[in-house]
Design a protein around this motif. Structure first.
Motif, PDB file in Angstrom:
ATOM      1  N   HIS A 242       0.764  -1.033  -0.445  1.00 18.91           N
ATOM      2  CA  HIS A 242       0.461  -0.296   0.391  1.00 18.91           C
ATOM      3  C   HIS A 242       1.116   1.341  -0.085  1.00 18.91           C
ATOM      4  O   HIS A 242       2.038   1.714   0.574  1.00 18.91           O
ATOM      5  CB  HIS A 242      -0.757   0.568   1.387  1.00 18.91           C
ATOM      6  N   ALA A 243       0.435   2.018  -0.908  1.00 21.10           N
ATOM      7  CA  ALA A 243       1.188   3.537  -1.049  1.00 21.10           C
ATOM      8  C   ALA A 243      -0.258   4.692  -0.727  1.00 21.10           C
ATOM      9  O   ALA A 243      -0.611   4.655  -1.540  1.00 21.10           O
ATOM     10  CB  ALA A 243       2.354   4.003  -2.007  1.00 21.10           C
ATOM     11  N   HIS A 244       0.100   5.560   0.112  1.00 26.69           N
ATOM     12  CA  HIS A 244      -0.993   6.684  -0.003  1.00 26.69           C
ATOM     13  C   HIS A 244      -0.313   7.987  -0.438  1.00 26.69           C
ATOM     14  O   HIS A 244       1.051   8.346   0.597  1.00 26.69           O
ATOM     15  CB  HIS A 244      -1.648   6.671   0.611  1.00 26.69           C
ATOM     16  N   VAL A 245      -0.284   8.851  -1.562  1.00 31.89           N
ATOM     17  CA  VAL A 245       0.350  10.108  -1.832  1.00 31.89           C
ATOM     18  C   VAL A 245       0.325  11.226  -1.131  1.00 31.89           C
ATOM     19  O   VAL A 245       1.187  12.103  -0.831  1.00 31.89           O
ATOM     20  CB  VAL A 245       0.598  10.501  -3.251  1.00 31.89           C
ATOM     21  N   GLY A 246      -1.143  11.740  -0.692  1.00 34.01           N
ATOM     22  CA  GLY A 246      -1.728  12.872  -0.272  1.00 34.01           C
ATOM     23  C   GLY A 246      -2.977  12.640  -0.467  1.00 34.01           C
ATOM     24  O   GLY A 246      -4.171  12.067  -1.113  1.00 34.01           O
ATOM     25  N   GLY A 254       1.641  12.116  -9.423  1.00 30.67           N
ATOM     26  CA  GLY A 254       2.195  11.445  -7.680  1.00 30.67           C
ATOM     27  C   GLY A 254       2.214   9.592  -7.781  1.00 30.67           C
ATOM     28  O   GLY A 254       2.817   9.301  -7.043  1.00 30.67           O
ATOM     29  N   PHE A 255       0.727   9.433  -8.233  1.00 29.59           N
ATOM     30  CA  PHE A 255       0.419   8.113  -8.091  1.00 29.59           C
ATOM     31  C   PHE A 255       1.456   7.627  -8.731  1.00 29.59           C
ATOM     32  O   PHE A 255       1.713   6.344  -9.070  1.00 29.59           O
ATOM     33  CB  PHE A 255      -1.298   7.792  -8.486  1.00 29.59           C
ATOM     34  N   LYS A 256       1.689   7.700 -10.073  1.00 31.39           N
ATOM     35  CA  LYS A 256       2.830   7.185 -10.706  1.00 31.39           C
ATOM     36  C   LYS A 256       3.615   7.135 -10.780  1.00 31.39           C
ATOM     37  O   LYS A 256       4.956   5.337 -10.272  1.00 31.39           O
ATOM     38  CB  LYS A 256       2.785   7.991 -12.442  1.00 31.39           C
ATOM     39  N   LEU A 257       4.606   7.832 -10.132  1.00 34.59           N
ATOM     40  CA  LEU A 257       5.789   7.760  -9.276  1.00 34.59           C
ATOM     41  C   LEU A 257       5.806   6.653  -8.571  1.00 34.59           C
ATOM     42  O   LEU A 257       6.335   5.824  -8.311  1.00 34.59           O
ATOM     43  CB  LEU A 257       5.935   9.424  -9.016  1.00 34.59           C
ATOM     44  N   ALA A 258       4.748   7.211  -6.979  1.00 33.75           N
ATOM     45  CA  ALA A 258       4.776   5.965  -5.931  1.00 33.75           C
ATOM     46  C   ALA A 258       4.636   4.544  -6.602  1.00 33.75           C
ATOM     47  O   ALA A 258       5.341   3.531  -6.464  1.00 33.75           O
ATOM     48  CB  ALA A 258       3.525   6.245  -5.141  1.00 33.75           C
ATOM     49  N   LEU A 273      12.047 -13.480  -2.661  1.00 38.38           N
ATOM     50  CA  LEU A 273      11.661 -14.460  -1.629  1.00 38.38           C
ATOM     51  C   LEU A 273      10.638 -15.606  -2.181  1.00 38.38           C
ATOM     52  O   LEU A 273      10.065 -16.515  -1.545  1.00 38.38           O
ATOM     53  CB  LEU A 273      10.706 -13.019  -0.532  1.00 38.38           C
ATOM     54  N   GLY A 274      10.377 -14.919  -3.690  1.00 38.27           N
ATOM     55  CA  GLY A 274       9.699 -15.929  -4.282  1.00 38.27           C
ATOM     56  C   GLY A 274       7.942 -16.089  -4.274  1.00 38.27           C
ATOM     57  O   GLY A 274       7.567 -17.256  -4.642  1.00 38.27           O
ATOM     58  N   VAL A 275       7.279 -14.292  -4.198  1.00 42.19           N
ATOM     59  CA  VAL A 275       6.522 -14.390  -3.638  1.00 42.19           C
ATOM     60  C   VAL A 275       6.000 -13.587  -4.452  1.00 42.19           C
ATOM     61  O   VAL A 275       6.255 -12.743  -5.026  1.00 42.19           O
ATOM     62  CB  VAL A 275       6.426 -14.220  -1.970  1.00 42.19           C
ATOM     63  N   ALA A 276       4.434 -13.953  -5.679  1.00 40.93           N
ATOM     64  CA  ALA A 276       3.853 -12.858  -6.432  1.00 40.93           C
ATOM     65  C   ALA A 276       3.032 -12.456  -5.847  1.00 40.93           C
ATOM     66  O   ALA A 276       1.872 -12.930  -5.587  1.00 40.93           O
ATOM     67  CB  ALA A 276       3.890 -13.705  -7.878  1.00 40.93           C
ATOM     68  N   LEU A 277       3.270 -10.967  -5.605  1.00 42.77           N
ATOM     69  CA  LEU A 277       2.174 -10.336  -4.502  1.00 42.77           C
ATOM     70  C   LEU A 277       0.854  -9.877  -5.591  1.00 42.77           C
ATOM     71  O   LEU A 277       0.877  -9.546  -7.148  1.00 42.77           O
ATOM     72  CB  LEU A 277       2.693  -9.393  -4.257  1.00 42.77           C
ATOM     73  N   GLY A 278      -0.011 -10.143  -4.886  1.00 40.21           N
ATOM     74  CA  GLY A 278      -1.641  -9.763  -6.322  1.00 40.21           C
ATOM     75  C   GLY A 278      -1.881  -8.002  -5.860  1.00 40.21           C
ATOM     76  O   GLY A 278      -2.562  -7.934  -7.630  1.00 40.21           O
ATOM     77  N   TYR A 279      -1.547  -7.571  -5.277  1.00 38.19           N
ATOM     78  CA  TYR A 279      -2.406  -6.209  -4.589  1.00 38.19           C
ATOM     79  C   TYR A 279      -1.500  -5.114  -4.785  1.00 38.19           C
ATOM     80  O   TYR A 279      -0.538  -5.209  -4.647  1.00 38.19           O
ATOM     81  CB  TYR A 279      -3.347  -6.118  -3.902  1.00 38.19           C
ATOM     82  N   LEU A 280      -1.874  -3.879  -5.240  1.00 39.35           N
ATOM     83  CA  LEU A 280      -1.178  -3.058  -5.781  1.00 39.35           C
ATOM     84  C   LEU A 280      -1.998  -1.699  -4.990  1.00 39.35           C
ATOM     85  O   LEU A 280      -2.939  -1.165  -5.920  1.00 39.35           O
ATOM     86  CB  LEU A 280      -0.736  -2.073  -6.549  1.00 39.35           C
ATOM     87  N   ASP A 281      -2.198  -1.515  -3.571  1.00 34.54           N
ATOM     88  CA  ASP A 281      -3.196  -0.346  -2.466  1.00 34.54           C
ATOM     89  C   ASP A 281      -2.500   1.171  -2.708  1.00 34.54           C
ATOM     90  O   ASP A 281      -1.848   1.212  -2.550  1.00 34.54           O
ATOM     91  CB  ASP A 281      -3.597  -0.605  -1.508  1.00 34.54           C
ATOM     92  N   LEU A 282      -2.822   1.809  -4.159  1.00 37.04           N
ATOM     93  CA  LEU A 282      -2.223   3.223  -4.327  1.00 37.04           C
ATOM     94  C   LEU A 282      -3.298   4.146  -3.762  1.00 37.04           C
ATOM     95  O   LEU A 282      -2.893   5.425  -3.901  1.00 37.04           O
ATOM     96  CB  LEU A 282      -2.403   3.380  -5.518  1.00 37.04           C
ATOM     97  N   GLY A 283      -4.291   3.965  -2.675  1.00 40.87           N
ATOM     98  CA  GLY A 283      -4.412   4.825  -1.457  1.00 40.87           C
ATOM     99  C   GLY A 283      -5.975   5.721  -2.332  1.00 40.87           C
ATOM    100  O   GLY A 283      -6.223   4.933  -3.996  1.00 40.87           O
ATOM    101  N   GLY A 284      -6.242   6.437  -1.842  1.00 42.61           N
ATOM    102  CA  GLY A 284      -7.205   7.746  -2.526  1.00 42.61           C
ATOM    103  C   GLY A 284      -6.303   8.478  -2.964  1.00 42.61           C
ATOM    104  O   GLY A 284      -5.242   9.134  -3.645  1.00 42.61           O
ATOM    105  N   GLY A 285      -7.078  10.472  -2.127  1.00 48.57           N
ATOM    106  CA  GLY A 285      -6.755  11.195  -2.364  1.00 48.57           C
ATOM    107  C   GLY A 285      -7.137  11.817  -3.601  1.00 48.57           C
ATOM    108  O   GLY A 285      -6.928  13.097  -4.364  1.00 48.57           O
ATOM    109  N   TYR A 286      -7.812  11.547  -4.205  1.00 46.59           N
ATOM    110  CA  TYR A 286      -8.665  12.415  -5.702  1.00 46.59           C
ATOM    111  C   TYR A 286      -9.084  13.849  -5.143  1.00 46.59           C
ATOM    112  O   TYR A 286     -10.173  13.498  -4.422  1.00 46.59           O
ATOM    113  CB  TYR A 286      -8.579  11.606  -6.535  1.00 46.59           C
ATOM    114  N   GLY A 287      -8.835  14.649  -6.227  1.00 48.51           N
ATOM    115  CA  GLY A 287      -9.059  15.990  -5.188  1.00 48.51           C
ATOM    116  C   GLY A 287     -10.471  16.252  -6.486  1.00 48.51           C
ATOM    117  O   GLY A 287     -11.664  15.665  -7.561  1.00 48.51           O
ATOM    118  N   ILE A 288     -11.670  17.100  -5.773  1.00 41.54           N
ATOM    119  CA  ILE A 288     -12.500  17.775  -6.157  1.00 41.54           C
ATOM    120  C   ILE A 288     -12.701  19.238  -5.900  1.00 41.54           C
ATOM    121  O   ILE A 288     -11.590  19.774  -5.804  1.00 41.54           O
ATOM    122  CB  ILE A 288     -13.857  17.318  -5.302  1.00 41.54           C
TER     123      ILE A 288
END
Length: 473
Positions: A242-246, A254-258, A273-288
């Motif tokens: 998981h990563a959240h930029v703001g 910003g999301f792309k760089l993260a 480690l031989g593990v393929a992780l299934g998800y990338l959680d890029l958080g929220g922060g989308y503006g209005i």
């Protein structure tokens, strides 16, 4: 796309700032006419000004809501909320890829809307989780956040069977593993990574640089070690990062760089480690868009740009692209809601030898919307009980609290016929207004209602002085 003013932009640099002045007769008429309009990209999608000048939301006059429920009152457009859930789901490929960030605003009814739209839910406290469970929200579609989760919170997560716990520290990882072992369970987890990205937002809501409280450092190698520890634990199942930029971010950069930086960690985990992780959680922060001059978020364009970048970076790294999940809160509930106030004292203040500013006080303010005081946030407000007809004059909309910083709209040109008893609505107040509200000056929190197809449904009753006194020992 080009965003509007940033939340950390000084007031002196914002549109409309500077010495107040009267306008010419020609521009006055044009501006008064514009003031009677409702910027469609800021107000709820069903908001209309009717022929008599009264503003309706979902076919319900705001005047009727104010009369029945009093003011301040927050009015949530259910169809607007649901339509933005669907917009996000379509943009990111599936409803379950969108986790509504409940910290923006949560009640049992909101949780039911999210469930019915098929979205997942992001909670950031034990009580938010308990509200979701009280609404019978499926715990398997809940992702749990927090930088300081208590043992009781972690225990509830495991017992309830939440979908993911987002690990925020190596200490928490060890505590959760021990609790899961005690309960004979295996808990799915993400590790929250600090990718070191400047999202160009207010310092208080930027969350991916190193010197802040959230997440585990990518640069130091701690994130890799936390991932390794999670994989090694028989009672934890690491399924993503998981990563959240703001917050209040308008483009994908910003999301792309993260994503690029975090995907390098995916590659290391896979190769070493031989593990393929299934998800990338890029958080929220989308503006209005909070004001007429701000451009709204193009959800489809941002999502397409982000998903394309994740696929390209994964291809370059020679790994399978993980499924991207996101956590919008503001972008769903923010534009769906207006707060209706009653105007009170109106007075003119001489700010120079040649200039006057009109102050209009409303019966709420920083207790129900702290964001202008906290972030210098901008808002769009309009008269909603009738058409305005007066000459525009420099105006400041203020609250009723014992603080000079209790300002709702700092600089505006409003018709000078606004008077005591008029109803004024502030748009885009669905996110972080009620959820950050307080009892300052012993004000009670406002009533909240939802509207749909001409009907009003109470959601939260107005808090009274009896409620405040009942908490006293």
């Amino acid at each position: 796309m080009t965003p509007g003013p940033r939340e950390d932009q000084p007031a002196s640099q914002r549109p409309g700032a500077g010495a107040p002045r009267r306008r010419s007769a020609a521009s006055a008429a044009a501006t008064t006419e514009a003031f009677n309009g409702l910027p469609a990209h800021v107000w709820p999608r069903t908001a209309r000004r009717e022929e008599d000048g009264v503003v309706t939301v979902a076919g319900v006059p705001l005047t009727e809501i104010a009369e029945e429920y009093g003011t301040p009152v927050m009015v949530v457009d259910e169809d607007d909320f649901r339509s933005r859930c669907r917009d996000m789901a379509e943009a990111f490929g599936a409803p379950e890829h969108v986790h509504y960030a409940s910290k923006a605003f949560l009640t049992r009814r909101v949780a039911k809307w999210v469930d019915e739209e098929g979205l997942a839910l992001d909670v950031a406290s034990e009580n938010e989780l308990r509200i979701a469970l009280a609404a019978d929200f499926p715990p398997a579609r809940v992702t749990v956040h927090g930088n300081n989760k208590s043992a009781s919170f972690l225990r509830l997560c495991v017992q309830a069977g939440v979908g993911h716990v987002v690990i925020d520290s190596r200490q928490e990882l060890a505590e959760l593993a021990a609790i899961a072992a005690e309960l004979g369970a295996v808990q799915d987890v993400f590790v929250r990574v600090k990718p070191g990205v400047d999202a160009h937002t207010h310092e208080f809501i930027a969350t991916s640089h190193e010197d802040q409280k959230f997440g585990i450092s990518l640069a130091s190698g701690d994130a890799y070690e936390a991932a390794r520890d999670a994989i090694a634990s028989p009672h934890l199942e690491l399924t993503g990062l998981h990563a959240h930029v703001g917050s209040q971010v308008f483009d994908a950069e910003g999301f792309k760089l993260a994503a690029e930086r975090v995907l390098e960690l995916y590659a290391d985990i896979f190769r070493e480690l031989g593990v393929a992780l299934g998800y990338l959680d890029l958080g929220g922060g989308y503006g209005i868009a909070y004001t007429e001059s701000e451009a709204p978020l193009d959800v489809r364009a941002v999502a397409a740009d982000l998903l394309r970048e994740v696929q390209e970076v994964a291809d370059d790294l020679g790994i399978a692209a993980p499924t991207v999940v996101v956590e919008p809160g503001r972008a769903i509930v923010g534009p769906s809601t207006v707060t209706v106030y009653s105007a009170g004292v109106v007075k003119d203040v001489h700010v120079s030898d040649t200039a006057t500013r009109r102050y209009i006080s409303v019966d709420g303010g920083m207790s129900d919307n702290i964001r202008p005081a906290l972030y210098a946030s901008l808002y769009d407000a309009r008269l909603v009980n009738r058409f305005a007809e007066g000459e525009p004059t420099a105006t400041r909309l203020v609250g009723s609290h014992c603080e000079s910083g209790d300002i709702v709209v700092e600089n505006a040109a409003w018709p000078d016929d606004v008077t005591r008893g008029d109803l004024i609505a502030v748009a885009a107040t669905g996110a972080y207004c009620y959820s950050m509200s307080s009892n300052y000056n012993a004000f009670g929190r406002p009533a909240v209602v939802s509207v749909r197809a001409g009907r009003v449904t109470p959601m939260l009753r107005r808090e009274t002085v009896e409620d405040l006194l009942a908490r006293e020992a």
